[in-house]
Design an enzyme around this catalytic site. Structure first.
Site, PDB file in Angstrom:
ATOM      1  N   ASP A  23      20.035  41.016  56.624  1.00 35.57           N
ATOM      2  CA  ASP A  23      21.444  40.676  56.432  1.00 35.57           C
ATOM      3  C   ASP A  23      21.735  40.449  54.953  1.00 35.57           C
ATOM      4  O   ASP A  23      20.834  40.083  54.191  1.00 35.57           O
ATOM      5  CB  ASP A  23      21.788  39.406  57.216  1.00 35.57           C
ATOM      6  CG  ASP A  23      21.725  39.614  58.720  1.00 35.57           C
ATOM      7  OD1 ASP A  23      21.894  40.756  59.168  1.00 35.57           O
ATOM      8  OD2 ASP A  23      21.494  38.627  59.442  1.00 35.57           O
ATOM      9  N   TYR A  37       9.070  35.087  58.534  1.00 37.76           N
ATOM     10  CA  TYR A  37      10.251  34.653  57.792  1.00 37.76           C
ATOM     11  C   TYR A  37      10.123  33.194  57.401  1.00 37.76           C
ATOM     12  O   TYR A  37       9.474  32.402  58.097  1.00 37.76           O
ATOM     13  CB  TYR A  37      11.517  34.788  58.652  1.00 37.76           C
ATOM     14  CG  TYR A  37      11.872  36.197  59.036  1.00 37.76           C
ATOM     15  CD1 TYR A  37      12.724  36.975  58.246  1.00 37.76           C
ATOM     16  CD2 TYR A  37      11.375  36.772  60.211  1.00 37.76           C
ATOM     17  CE1 TYR A  37      13.072  38.267  58.609  1.00 37.76           C
ATOM     18  CE2 TYR A  37      11.711  38.062  60.577  1.00 37.76           C
ATOM     19  CZ  TYR A  37      12.563  38.805  59.769  1.00 37.76           C
ATOM     20  OH  TYR A  37      12.887  40.090  60.131  1.00 37.76           O
ATOM     21  N   ASP A  67      25.170  32.362  61.280  1.00 35.71           N
ATOM     22  CA  ASP A  67      24.651  32.013  59.962  1.00 35.71           C
ATOM     23  C   ASP A  67      25.781  31.459  59.098  1.00 35.71           C
ATOM     24  O   ASP A  67      26.931  31.361  59.545  1.00 35.71           O
ATOM     25  CB  ASP A  67      23.945  33.197  59.298  1.00 35.71           C
ATOM     26  CG  ASP A  67      24.873  34.377  59.005  1.00 35.71           C
ATOM     27  OD1 ASP A  67      26.105  34.173  58.891  1.00 35.71           O
ATOM     28  OD2 ASP A  67      24.374  35.505  58.893  1.00 35.71           O
ATOM     29  N   ARG A 103      18.705  34.347  63.128  1.00 36.85           N
ATOM     30  CA  ARG A 103      20.007  33.673  63.293  1.00 36.85           C
ATOM     31  C   ARG A 103      20.135  33.097  64.697  1.00 36.85           C
ATOM     32  O   ARG A 103      20.577  31.961  64.889  1.00 36.85           O
ATOM     33  CB  ARG A 103      21.154  34.672  63.069  1.00 36.85           C
ATOM     34  CG  ARG A 103      21.406  35.039  61.636  1.00 36.85           C
ATOM     35  CD  ARG A 103      22.586  35.979  61.548  1.00 36.85           C
ATOM     36  NE  ARG A 103      22.271  37.333  61.951  1.00 36.85           N
ATOM     37  CZ  ARG A 103      23.094  38.146  62.584  1.00 36.85           C
ATOM     38  NH1 ARG A 103      24.285  37.738  62.970  1.00 36.85           N
ATOM     39  NH2 ARG A 103      22.750  39.382  62.871  1.00 36.85           N
TER      40      ARG A 103
END
Length: 245
Positions: free
Chosen positions: A49, A77, A91, A183
């Site tokens: 993103d 992540y 988010d 997310r």
């Protein structure tokens, strides 16, 4: 800086690992790489993103044939979730839909919520995603204010670590399967805790056996001499060795 444009046959096949900067799309990085490397035959392995940073693997020339193989591997992540507010995109770039007071959670309570999403489970993908419904990406429908049913998708988490708790923020790392939405992970943990949450920061640090150790910055991708970019690429032979082929 303008560069001579060699024939595509002079461009080596391999993977170029880029540390994506914030506020740009994965496609933006591909567009820069096409200009810098002098070839159109470039794809990426797993969208990040615009808000996210970190590891973006670019497959160049014949390496595009192993794109699906590379995309199928687990990812790692590092992120931050902010409790007390849910958003339209799950988010910080979305509109706040609901805000709630954040109780004084103990580390044990937060760990219990994270632990609920380990092993194999299902995620409902967010509306703001590139998944297609009847050929149309969901994010385009979301822009029109439409919401459609999204079937749950099987995912898994092999490991997580809670790195910092300073309410309403929680820093974490997570090792997960392909197709995993961090997310949605943050959103679901917030729901589990009863106060809601959204993802406020995200960085991809690993994909399969690729890490940021081999990554170049976007600025380097824009400005480095083409030969230096070729040298930075991971060759197909090296990829075979990495994968134990």
């Amino acid at each position: 800086m303008s560069r001579p444009n060699p024939a595509a046959s002079n461009v080596p096949a391999g993977v170029l690992v880029v540390d994506k900067a914030p506020d740009m799309t994965s496609h933006d990085v591909v567009a820069i790489a096409r200009r810098s490397l002098g070839t159109k035959k470039i794809g990426h392995c797993g969208t990040l993103d615009p808000m996210a940073t970190g590891l973006l693997m670019l497959v160049v020339e014949r390496a595009t044939k192993i794109q699906d193989l590379l995309m199928s591997e687990d990812k790692e992540y590092e992120g931050t979730l902010t409790l007390g507010a849910t958003t339209s995109t799950q988010d910080r770039q979305g509109e706040i839909l609901e805000e709630k007071e954040v109780p004084a959670f103990s580390r044990e309570q937060i760990d219990e919520a994270f632990a609920a999403f380990t092993g194999d489970f299902e995620q409902i993908p967010p509306m703001v995603s590139a998944i297609k419904k009847d050929g149309v990406p969901l994010y385009k429908l979301a822009r029109k204010g439409q919401e459609v049913d999204r079937p749950p998708r099987p995912v898994y988490v092999t490991k997580y670590d809670i790195r910092r708790i300073e309410l309403p923020e929680v820093d974490f790392s997570v090792d997960c399967s392909k197709g995993f939405y961090v997310r949605t992970y943050a959103h679901d943990i917030g729901h589990k805790l009863g106060c809601g949450a959204h993802l406020s920061a995200l960085r991809r640090v690993r994909s399969g056996r690729f890490t940021l150790d081999r990554a170049i910055s976007v600025e380097t991708l824009k400005t480095a001499p083409r030969e230096d970019l070729f040298k930075a690429m991971v060759s197909l032979a090296e990829i075979s060795l990495m994968r134990g082929a």
